[in-house]
Motif scaffolding. Structure first.
Motif, PDB file in Angstrom:
ATOM      1  N   VAL A   1     -20.971 -11.411  -5.699  1.00 33.78           N
ATOM      2  CA  VAL A   1     -20.183 -12.508  -5.539  1.00 33.78           C
ATOM      3  C   VAL A   1     -19.824 -13.507  -4.524  1.00 33.78           C
ATOM      4  O   VAL A   1     -20.784 -13.662  -3.942  1.00 33.78           O
ATOM      5  CB  VAL A   1     -19.762 -11.489  -4.526  1.00 33.78           C
ATOM      6  CG1 VAL A   1     -17.299 -11.555  -5.144  1.00 33.78           C
ATOM      7  CG2 VAL A   1     -19.568 -10.182  -5.458  1.00 33.78           C
ATOM      8  N   CYS A   2     -19.565 -14.617  -4.987  1.00 30.87           N
ATOM      9  CA  CYS A   2     -19.156 -15.998  -4.054  1.00 30.87           C
ATOM     10  C   CYS A   2     -18.128 -14.939  -2.871  1.00 30.87           C
ATOM     11  O   CYS A   2     -17.135 -14.370  -3.341  1.00 30.87           O
ATOM     12  CB  CYS A   2     -18.122 -16.828  -5.015  1.00 30.87           C
ATOM     13  SG  CYS A   2     -19.615 -17.035  -6.552  1.00 30.87           S
ATOM     14  N   TYR A   3     -18.565 -15.583  -1.948  1.00 33.08           N
ATOM     15  CA  TYR A   3     -18.216 -15.654  -0.121  1.00 33.08           C
ATOM     16  C   TYR A   3     -18.222 -16.686   0.573  1.00 33.08           C
ATOM     17  O   TYR A   3     -19.460 -18.006  -0.022  1.00 33.08           O
ATOM     18  CB  TYR A   3     -17.842 -14.208  -0.025  1.00 33.08           C
ATOM     19  CG  TYR A   3     -19.684 -14.161   0.315  1.00 33.08           C
ATOM     20  CD1 TYR A   3     -19.926 -14.270   1.568  1.00 33.08           C
ATOM     21  CD2 TYR A   3     -20.517 -13.524  -0.226  1.00 33.08           C
ATOM     22  CE1 TYR A   3     -21.346 -14.520   1.917  1.00 33.08           C
ATOM     23  CE2 TYR A   3     -21.955 -13.504  -0.167  1.00 33.08           C
ATOM     24  CZ  TYR A   3     -22.197 -14.047   1.486  1.00 33.08           C
ATOM     25  OH  TYR A   3     -23.590 -14.372   2.017  1.00 33.08           O
TER      26      TYR A   3
ATOM     27  N   TYR B   1     -18.727  -2.955   3.009  1.00 31.37           N
ATOM     28  CA  TYR B   1     -17.265  -2.435   2.908  1.00 31.37           C
ATOM     29  C   TYR B   1     -17.699  -3.306   1.265  1.00 31.37           C
ATOM     30  O   TYR B   1     -16.366  -3.693  -0.144  1.00 31.37           O
ATOM     31  CB  TYR B   1     -16.092  -3.412   3.490  1.00 31.37           C
ATOM     32  CG  TYR B   1     -16.141  -2.974   4.888  1.00 31.37           C
ATOM     33  CD1 TYR B   1     -15.335  -1.582   4.768  1.00 31.37           C
ATOM     34  CD2 TYR B   1     -17.412  -2.896   5.662  1.00 31.37           C
ATOM     35  CE1 TYR B   1     -14.818  -1.248   6.155  1.00 31.37           C
ATOM     36  CE2 TYR B   1     -16.531  -2.579   6.913  1.00 31.37           C
ATOM     37  CZ  TYR B   1     -15.546  -1.727   7.309  1.00 31.37           C
ATOM     38  OH  TYR B   1     -15.831  -1.166   8.187  1.00 31.37           O
ATOM     39  N   SER B   2     -18.470  -3.612   0.510  1.00 34.10           N
ATOM     40  CA  SER B   2     -18.443  -4.136  -0.973  1.00 34.10           C
ATOM     41  C   SER B   2     -18.130  -3.196  -2.307  1.00 34.10           C
ATOM     42  O   SER B   2     -18.469  -2.599  -2.307  1.00 34.10           O
ATOM     43  CB  SER B   2     -19.992  -4.650  -1.129  1.00 34.10           C
ATOM     44  OG  SER B   2     -19.747  -5.081  -2.474  1.00 34.10           O
TER      45      SER B   2
ATOM     46  N   VAL C   1     -16.174 -11.050   1.374  1.00 30.47           N
ATOM     47  CA  VAL C   1     -17.464  -9.513   1.592  1.00 30.47           C
ATOM     48  C   VAL C   1     -18.744  -9.706   0.985  1.00 30.47           C
ATOM     49  O   VAL C   1     -17.954  -9.761  -0.547  1.00 30.47           O
ATOM     50  CB  VAL C   1     -16.556  -8.212   1.090  1.00 30.47           C
ATOM     51  CG1 VAL C   1     -16.896  -7.404   1.236  1.00 30.47           C
ATOM     52  CG2 VAL C   1     -15.122  -8.201   1.381  1.00 30.47           C
ATOM     53  N   PRO C   2     -19.836  -9.749   1.391  1.00 32.97           N
ATOM     54  CA  PRO C   2     -20.529  -9.940   0.601  1.00 32.97           C
ATOM     55  C   PRO C   2     -20.961  -8.730  -0.404  1.00 32.97           C
ATOM     56  O   PRO C   2     -20.692  -7.855   0.077  1.00 32.97           O
ATOM     57  CB  PRO C   2     -21.529 -11.243   1.281  1.00 32.97           C
ATOM     58  CG  PRO C   2     -20.992 -10.341   2.534  1.00 32.97           C
ATOM     59  CD  PRO C   2     -20.035  -9.578   2.465  1.00 32.97           C
ATOM     60  N   ALA C   3     -21.628  -8.748  -1.774  1.00 31.21           N
ATOM     61  CA  ALA C   3     -22.323  -7.291  -2.608  1.00 31.21           C
ATOM     62  C   ALA C   3     -22.776  -7.085  -1.460  1.00 31.21           C
ATOM     63  O   ALA C   3     -23.781  -7.607  -0.979  1.00 31.21           O
ATOM     64  CB  ALA C   3     -23.094  -8.417  -4.108  1.00 31.21           C
ATOM     65  N   ASN C   4     -23.436  -5.871  -1.392  1.00 29.81           N
ATOM     66  CA  ASN C   4     -24.191  -4.959  -1.472  1.00 29.81           C
ATOM     67  C   ASN C   4     -25.183  -4.953  -2.380  1.00 29.81           C
ATOM     68  O   ASN C   4     -25.014  -5.716  -3.524  1.00 29.81           O
ATOM     69  CB  ASN C   4     -24.579  -4.010  -1.798  1.00 29.81           C
ATOM     70  CG  ASN C   4     -24.635  -2.101  -1.202  1.00 29.81           C
ATOM     71  OD1 ASN C   4     -25.341  -2.860  -0.566  1.00 29.81           O
ATOM     72  ND2 ASN C   4     -24.088  -1.392  -1.270  1.00 29.81           N
ATOM     73  N   ARG C   5     -26.727  -4.617  -1.559  1.00 35.54           N
ATOM     74  CA  ARG C   5     -27.983  -5.159  -3.133  1.00 35.54           C
ATOM     75  C   ARG C   5     -27.368  -3.551  -4.368  1.00 35.54           C
ATOM     76  O   ARG C   5     -28.668  -4.836  -4.939  1.00 35.54           O
ATOM     77  CB  ARG C   5     -29.010  -4.682  -2.190  1.00 35.54           C
ATOM     78  CG  ARG C   5     -28.966  -5.290  -0.884  1.00 35.54           C
ATOM     79  CD  ARG C   5     -29.971  -6.017  -0.452  1.00 35.54           C
ATOM     80  NE  ARG C   5     -30.099  -6.493   1.312  1.00 35.54           N
ATOM     81  CZ  ARG C   5     -30.157  -7.642   1.715  1.00 35.54           C
ATOM     82  NH1 ARG C   5     -29.886  -8.671   0.848  1.00 35.54           N
ATOM     83  NH2 ARG C   5     -30.303  -8.082   2.743  1.00 35.54           N
TER      84      ARG C   5
END
Length: 175
Positions: free
Chosen positions: A121-123, A94-95, A112-116
């Protein structure tokens, strides 16, 4: 005019020339019934939104090859209509920037962690660790044979089976 009259050059029939019709339509209802081809075969994908206790709030059915991110805005709208949303926890699929903006517009914190392939992104890692509640919900729902193996033809009947399983799960976990 029987079937023998078609063989010599009459009206083309299925027994003479077994091709699909020239209307270019293909099979009807594939998209309407949320069926599609994916790596696992021909089927559908169910996406769920749950609360902090791991109980289902809303479902959306997608074709097997569709991205889960397509269902996210409608799930977020349904959940915000039910009440205040404090935090939205999603996996890396869902990034996306528009999805993050939708979460902020709903007044919720995003986890929501960032996709590779996206910039980092901070989460909140502790909140993300509690995402297992969704996986546990699916494990409880898939104890129902009608949910784990979709034998229903229509999307409405499969969604009904999902809702019945979720209701019984909610009633059994009311503690």
């Amino acid at each position: 005019m029987g079937w023998r009259s078609c063989v010599g050059g009459g009206v083309r029939g299925r027994h003479v020339d077994p091709r699909p019709s020239q209307s270019g339509r293909g099979k009807r209802g594939r998209i309407a019934h949320a069926l599609g081809r994916s790596r696992g075969g021909y089927g559908s994908k169910a996406v769920v939104a749950c609360d902090a206790r791991g109980l289902a709030l809303a479902f959306v059915l997608l074709c097997g090859q569709a991205s889960e991110l397509r269902a996210a805005p409608s799930l977020l709208a349904t959940v915000t209509a039910l009440g205040q949303v404090g935090r939205v926890v999603c996996d890396r699929a869902y990034s996306s920037r528009p999805w993050r903006l939708m979460i902020e517009e709903a007044g919720a914190d995003q986890c929501v962690p960032a996709n590779r392939t996206h910039p980092p992104v901070c989460y909140d890692r502790r909140a993300y660790a509690r995402r297992h509640k969704v996986e546990n919900l699916w494990a409880r729902l898939k104890e129902w044979r009608a949910v784990s193996t979709r034998y229903d033809k229509t999307a409405a009947s499969y969604q009904g089976a999902l809702h019945i399983a979720a209701i019984i799960d909610r009633l059994s976990n009311r503690a």
